[in-house]
Design a protein around this motif. Structure first.
Motif, mmCIF file in Angstrom:
data_model
loop_
_atom_site.group_PDB
_atom_site.id
_atom_site.type_symbol
_atom_site.label_atom_id
_atom_site.label_comp_id
_atom_site.label_asym_id
_atom_site.label_seq_id
_atom_site.Cartn_x
_atom_site.Cartn_y
_atom_site.Cartn_z
ATOM 1 N N VAL A 123 0.920 -1.154 -0.022
ATOM 2 C CA VAL A 123 -0.194 0.037 -0.021
ATOM 3 C C VAL A 123 0.776 1.320 -0.165
ATOM 4 O O VAL A 123 1.719 1.395 0.849
ATOM 5 C CB VAL A 123 -1.063 -0.042 1.112
ATOM 6 N N ARG A 138 -6.840 3.141 2.417
ATOM 7 C CA ARG A 138 -7.196 2.352 1.315
ATOM 8 C C ARG A 138 -7.613 0.952 1.581
ATOM 9 O O ARG A 138 -7.059 -0.087 2.517
ATOM 10 C CB ARG A 138 -5.885 2.204 0.419
ATOM 11 N N LYS A 139 -8.765 0.627 0.900
ATOM 12 C CA LYS A 139 -9.075 -0.996 1.133
ATOM 13 C C LYS A 139 -8.388 -1.923 0.353
ATOM 14 O O LYS A 139 -8.467 -1.648 -1.106
ATOM 15 C CB LYS A 139 -10.648 -1.059 0.882
ATOM 16 N N THR A 140 -7.808 -2.877 0.739
ATOM 17 C CA THR A 140 -7.314 -4.135 -0.218
ATOM 18 C C THR A 140 -8.025 -5.266 0.139
ATOM 19 O O THR A 140 -8.521 -5.674 0.927
ATOM 20 C CB THR A 140 -5.768 -4.308 0.702
ATOM 21 N N THR A 141 -8.459 -5.814 -1.206
ATOM 22 C CA THR A 141 -9.226 -7.178 -1.394
ATOM 23 C C THR A 141 -8.177 -8.311 -1.829
ATOM 24 O O THR A 141 -7.400 -8.301 -2.758
ATOM 25 C CB THR A 141 -10.054 -6.817 -2.354
ATOM 26 N N GLY A 180 -10.547 -9.253 3.141
ATOM 27 C CA GLY A 180 -9.380 -8.329 2.735
ATOM 28 C C GLY A 180 -9.328 -7.417 4.239
ATOM 29 O O GLY A 180 -9.523 -8.169 5.108
#
Length: 205
Positions: A123, A138-141, A180
């Motif tokens: 990220v 930030r969204k992480t999948t 996530g």
């Protein structure tokens, strides 16, 4: 009347039969006595026959008892001979059981290793004022979902800050799930943060 009680009567009957004559009323009396003597003699014969039968049965039972005793002795000898062999088999069975338990544990370890997988990524956020704004979230999948919530390891590996103030940077992970997570980079006070890079790795089944 018992047999032994009848013996005197039998003796008298035999004697009287010998004295009987063949004339008149004496002949009839003697005939009755002879008939009674025959009846008593028949009882004696019957009792003797029964005693013989009982004796034969007792002898058979004694013979059968001896045969049974011999069979039991033979079984005891066989058990005595087999006892050490049985003990060896029991010992071998315990050792085999222990070996199987160890194999099962090793197989479970290998299966767990095969099932465990990891996924990694980064990220990043970079830019000069007013481009870089903080905090940055930030969204992480994940590429593929885990069966359960994985273990997440992460850390800063690059920072770009102004030398005019202290370096103040914080990373926060929230909403970690099997699909996530959310990662936030932030600073505070008069720190001028231009860029921050975070590396992460998620491992699970």
């Amino acid at each position: 009347m018992h047999f032994f009680e009848s013996l005197p009567l039998l003796t008298i009957l035999v004697i009287e039969h010998a004295k009987c004559s063949t004339h008149g009323q004496e002949k009839g009396i003697c005939a009755n006595m002879a008939e009674l003597s025959k009846t008593e003699s028949g009882l004696v014969t019957y009792f003797l026959d029964q005693l013989y039968v009982v004796k034969s049965k007792i002898q058979k039972l004694e013979k059968g008892g001896n045969e049974m005793k011999l069979a039991l002795s033979s079984c005891e000898r066989q058990l005595y001979v087999m006892k050490p062999k049985v003990q060896l088999l029991e010992k071998g069975g315990k050792e085999m059981k222990t070996a199987l338990t160890l194999c099962e544990r090793r197989m479970k370890v290998v299966e767990n290793r095969k099932e465990t997988r990891c996924e990694s990524g980064t990220v990043t956020h970079y830019g000069f004022k007013p481009t870089a704004k903080w905090p940055h979230s930030r969204k992480t999948t994940f590429k593929s979902s885990f069966d359960g919530t994985p273990t997440l390891t992460y850390g800063l590996y690059t920072l770009d800050v102004s030398n005019g103030a202290n370096t103040r940077v914080d990373t926060v992970v929230t909403n970690l799930s099997r699909t996530g997570f959310q990662l936030t980079l932030r600073t505070w006070a008069n720190t001028e943060l231009y860029g921050a890079y975070v590396s992460w790795m998620a491992c699970g089944k």
